[in-house]
Design a protein around this motif. Structure first.
Motif, PDB file in Angstrom:
ATOM      1  N   THR A  83       0.829  -1.273   0.126  1.00  0.00           N
ATOM      2  CA  THR A  83      -0.061   0.050  -0.048  1.00  0.00           C
ATOM      3  C   THR A  83       0.865   1.405   0.063  1.00  0.00           C
ATOM      4  O   THR A  83       2.024   1.300   0.443  1.00  0.00           O
ATOM      5  N   GLN A 193      -3.364  -0.025  -8.730  1.00  0.00           N
ATOM      6  CA  GLN A 193      -4.141   0.043  -7.362  1.00  0.00           C
ATOM      7  C   GLN A 193      -3.819   1.231  -6.669  1.00  0.00           C
ATOM      8  O   GLN A 193      -4.587   1.633  -6.014  1.00  0.00           O
ATOM      9  N   GLU A 197      -6.143   4.808  -5.398  1.00  0.00           N
ATOM     10  CA  GLU A 197      -6.575   5.394  -4.000  1.00  0.00           C
ATOM     11  C   GLU A 197      -5.933   6.568  -3.888  1.00  0.00           C
ATOM     12  O   GLU A 197      -6.577   7.330  -2.984  1.00  0.00           O
ATOM     13  N   TRP A 220     -11.161  -5.934 -12.193  1.00  0.00           N
ATOM     14  CA  TRP A 220     -12.258  -5.143 -11.382  1.00  0.00           C
ATOM     15  C   TRP A 220     -13.432  -6.329 -11.401  1.00  0.00           C
ATOM     16  O   TRP A 220     -14.151  -6.282 -10.425  1.00  0.00           O
ATOM     17  N   ALA A 251      -9.250  -0.585  -5.935  1.00  0.00           N
ATOM     18  CA  ALA A 251      -7.586  -1.150  -5.473  1.00  0.00           C
ATOM     19  C   ALA A 251      -7.819  -2.432  -5.153  1.00  0.00           C
ATOM     20  O   ALA A 251      -6.412  -2.968  -5.057  1.00  0.00           O
ATOM     21  N   GLY A 252      -8.707  -3.158  -4.811  1.00  0.00           N
ATOM     22  CA  GLY A 252      -8.841  -4.672  -4.492  1.00  0.00           C
ATOM     23  C   GLY A 252      -8.607  -4.907  -3.039  1.00  0.00           C
ATOM     24  O   GLY A 252      -8.370  -5.978  -2.757  1.00  0.00           O
ATOM     25  N   ARG A 253      -8.857  -4.114  -2.101  1.00  0.00           N
ATOM     26  CA  ARG A 253      -8.860  -4.522  -0.812  1.00  0.00           C
ATOM     27  C   ARG A 253     -10.181  -4.986  -0.274  1.00  0.00           C
ATOM     28  O   ARG A 253     -11.135  -4.938  -0.922  1.00  0.00           O
TER      29      ARG A 253
END
Length: 273
Positions: A83, A193, A197, A220, A251-253
């Motif tokens: 991150t 990603q 964010e 996505w 972002a795929g969190r």
């Protein structure tokens, strides 16, 4: 410097027009994180960026020095694999100091200072992405110049197209012309990603991120994000799809991050296939 209109179509994840299909959307803009003194006509640079070009340049230079301590570039996983917050915490003390000292002056409410620092950290991520694109474009240009030089030398030596098709000649030419850049159809994956964010810190609620990358769209869809036909008023090509979610979902969190305020904001993403 360009000020923002009430609504804007912003290319994603690219920040340079050379990486976006030419004339696909004449009105599309490209985010400018403020690395240079002047902004290009097709770029969007917010008026209220927390880091000025001088500070931005210092941060990038510190990041380069920080990265040079890694023998294997793959070890520097901060930028692409983890991150933005982890990159910030793992980076050198000089980077952290430059991002925090101007906001820890005791002036204004604590919440306001924290917001300014969060935006500076988001800008830092976008600066890294912009610089990464710059180097990628430079490598592509170098690769092309090397190939042209070999082509010119072939002509001077009398090597024609039929000779070039010989396996040995082709293998030799391909090896000698490779510079380590994104060549022969290979593509360098941008850390999209992290970019998705960070952008909400600087764009409006009505702005739309426009993506033409099939791989990102597929990612996505794998996350379960549902897209529907885009509003015709957006001026996108026929068949465009759109979805609106908090940035951290794109972002795929799996869960909402507590320490990344921009990532918690909702963004609209349009996909052109």
């Amino acid at each position: 410097m360009k000020t923002k209109e009430s609504s804007m179509l912003l290319a994603f994840p690219y920040m340079h027009s050379y990486l976006f299909p030419e004339d696909l959307i004449p009105s599309v803009r490209f985010f400018d994180p403020g690395m240079t003194a002047e902004s290009l006509p097709e770029a969007f640079r917010p008026d209220d960026l927390p880091l000025d070009p001088k500070t931005a340049t210092a941060l990038i230079n510190d990041s380069i020095r920080f990265g040079e301590q890694f023998k294997d570039p793959g070890e520097m996983a901060y930028f692409g694999a983890v991150t933005a917050d982890d990159y910030y915490e793992g980076s050198s003390m000089s980077i952290q100091a430059q991002l925090t000292r101007q906001f820890d002056d005791g002036q204004g409410e604590k919440a306001r200072r924290e917001e300014r620092e969060a935006r500076a950290r988001a800008q830092f991520v976008l600066l890294l992405a912009w610089f990464f694109e710059e180097r990628m474009l430079e490598l592509q240009g170098l690769e092309e110049r090397v190939k042209n030089a070999w082509s010119a030398m072939d002509k001077g030596l009398g090597v024609d197209d039929e000779d070039r098709l010989e396996p040995g000649v082709a293998a030799h030419g391909g090896t000698e012309s490779h510079t380590g850049g994104a060549s022969d159809g290979q593509e360098v994956q941008l850390p999209w990603q992290r970019i998705v964010e960070a952008l909400p810190a600087f764009i409006g609620e009505d702005d739309v991120l426009v993506c033409v990358d099939d791989a990102i769209h597929a990612a996505w869809e794998d996350l379960g994000i549902e897209f529907s036909p885009a509003d015709a008023k957006l001026g996108l090509p026929a068949g465009a799809l759109a979805a609106r979610q908090p940035a951290w979902r794109f972002a795929g969190r799996r869960i909402e991050p507590a320490n990344l305020p921009p990532a918690r904001r909702e963004v609209t993403v349009a996909v052109i296939r």
